[in-house]
Scaffold this motif. Structure first.
Motif, PDB file in Angstrom:
ATOM      1  N   UNK A  23       0.738  -1.036   0.010  1.00 40.69           N
ATOM      2  CA  UNK A  23       0.117   0.012  -0.012  1.00 40.69           C
ATOM      3  C   UNK A  23       0.851   1.319   0.038  1.00 40.69           C
ATOM      4  N   UNK A  24       1.884   1.443   0.610  1.00 46.61           N
ATOM      5  CA  UNK A  24       2.773   2.408   0.797  1.00 46.61           C
ATOM      6  C   UNK A  24       3.433   2.488  -0.597  1.00 46.61           C
ATOM      7  N   UNK A  25       4.070   1.589  -1.253  1.00 48.94           N
ATOM      8  CA  UNK A  25       4.348   1.859  -2.756  1.00 48.94           C
ATOM      9  C   UNK A  25       3.396   2.135  -3.529  1.00 48.94           C
ATOM     10  N   UNK A  26       2.167   1.548  -3.358  1.00 55.97           N
ATOM     11  CA  UNK A  26       1.187   2.322  -4.417  1.00 55.97           C
ATOM     12  C   UNK A  26       0.788   3.681  -3.881  1.00 55.97           C
ATOM     13  N   UNK A  27       0.900   4.077  -3.039  1.00 54.78           N
ATOM     14  CA  UNK A  27       0.632   5.484  -2.406  1.00 54.78           C
ATOM     15  C   UNK A  27       1.703   6.436  -3.091  1.00 54.78           C
TER      16      UNK A  27
END
Length: 273
Positions: A23-27
């Motif tokens: 999720x952090x990479x996607x953000x």
């Protein structure tokens, strides 16, 4: 057989880590994307990457003011909460009085009540005190919350300290306040680390009460509430919102990286006790 088990564990841990960090990479990918899209085909295209969303978040959503408000509220709140919970824990852990067990039971029982139940009474109380439209109101909301877990951690820590420390200090003429401040409190570093880092993250990410108190006063908005400005009635500015999320996460990430050893020792100390 043993080697295979170790390999499987490593693969499982790596897979679990990738799931956690995805999720952090996607953000980050959406934050650097110039198109307001969440499509993998678009956000993975380097031709669409830009820093415009960060500039938009900092200026258009007035994140500079939100950053200052969040920093002020978090710093003051964490300091006051640390002092209050440590003193309460010291009183419960080192002194015997008639209603002590009842008081501990009532505090523990209050942990099952959801914090959202107190939002309306808290707002009414702040309104009576005329601080519902100020940063002082936000600080009071955080400080006056139910920090029972921290009180119990301090209480347990102080209970496990040897009585000889207190007795020798009393023989040297130290007052109860001097014993607490100069001897007991410095020895509670593991719990202090846990309380400071945990409460900092909670206060920094608080949303419900800051939203209620700053809904009609944009100048008092914290970072988490300022992010809400990117959500319109019919459309959501995903790039701006994710860029704002990255800005909000950076201080907490730096805090954890800088004090990770303190945090780990604090958690270990709390668990051991």
């Amino acid at each position: 057989m043993g080697k295979n088990m170790k390999t499987c564990r490593k693969i499982f841990c790596i897979a679990l880590g990738l799931v956690w960090v995805s999720p952090f990479v996607l953000m980050i990918l959406i934050a650097f994307n110039s198109n307001n899209s969440t499509s993998f085909e678009i956000i993975l295209n380097p031709a669409t990457w830009t820093l415009e969303n960060f500039s938009k978040a900092w200026n258009q959503a007035d994140f500079s003011r939100g950053f200052f408000n969040s920093t002020l509220v978090t710093t003051v709140s964490v300091f006051l909460i640390l002092m209050i919970t440590s003193m309460a824990g010291y009183a419960l852990g080192r002194f015997e009085f008639r209603t002590r067990k009842l008081f501990i039971a009532m505090m523990t029982g209050s942990m099952i009540v959801p914090a959202v139940f107190f939002s309306i009474p808290l707002y009414q109380l702040l309104k009576i005190l005329h601080v519902d439209q100020s940063l002082l109101g936000l600080i009071l909301v955080e400080v006056c919350g139910a920090h029972v877990m921290f009180v119990l951690l301090f209480m347990k820590h102080y209970q496990n300290l040897p009585d000889a420390l207190e007795e020798s200090a009393l023989m040297d003429g130290a007052s109860p306040w001097q014993i607490y401040w100069k001897i007991m409190f410095p020895m509670a570093r593991p719990v202090i680390g846990t309380v400071v880092i945990t409460q900092t993250v909670w206060t920094w990410n608080a949303f419900l009460m800051p939203l209620i108190l700053t809904l009609n006063n944009p100048e008092l908005r914290t970072l988490s509430v300022a992010m809400y400005a990117f959500q319109g009635e019919n459309i959501v500015d995903w790039g701006g919102m994710m860029a704002a999320g990255c800005i909000a996460v950076i201080p907490m990430l730096l805090l954890f990286v800088s004090f990770k050893n303190c945090f780990i020792s604090g958690v270990e100390g709390a668990v051991k006790e």
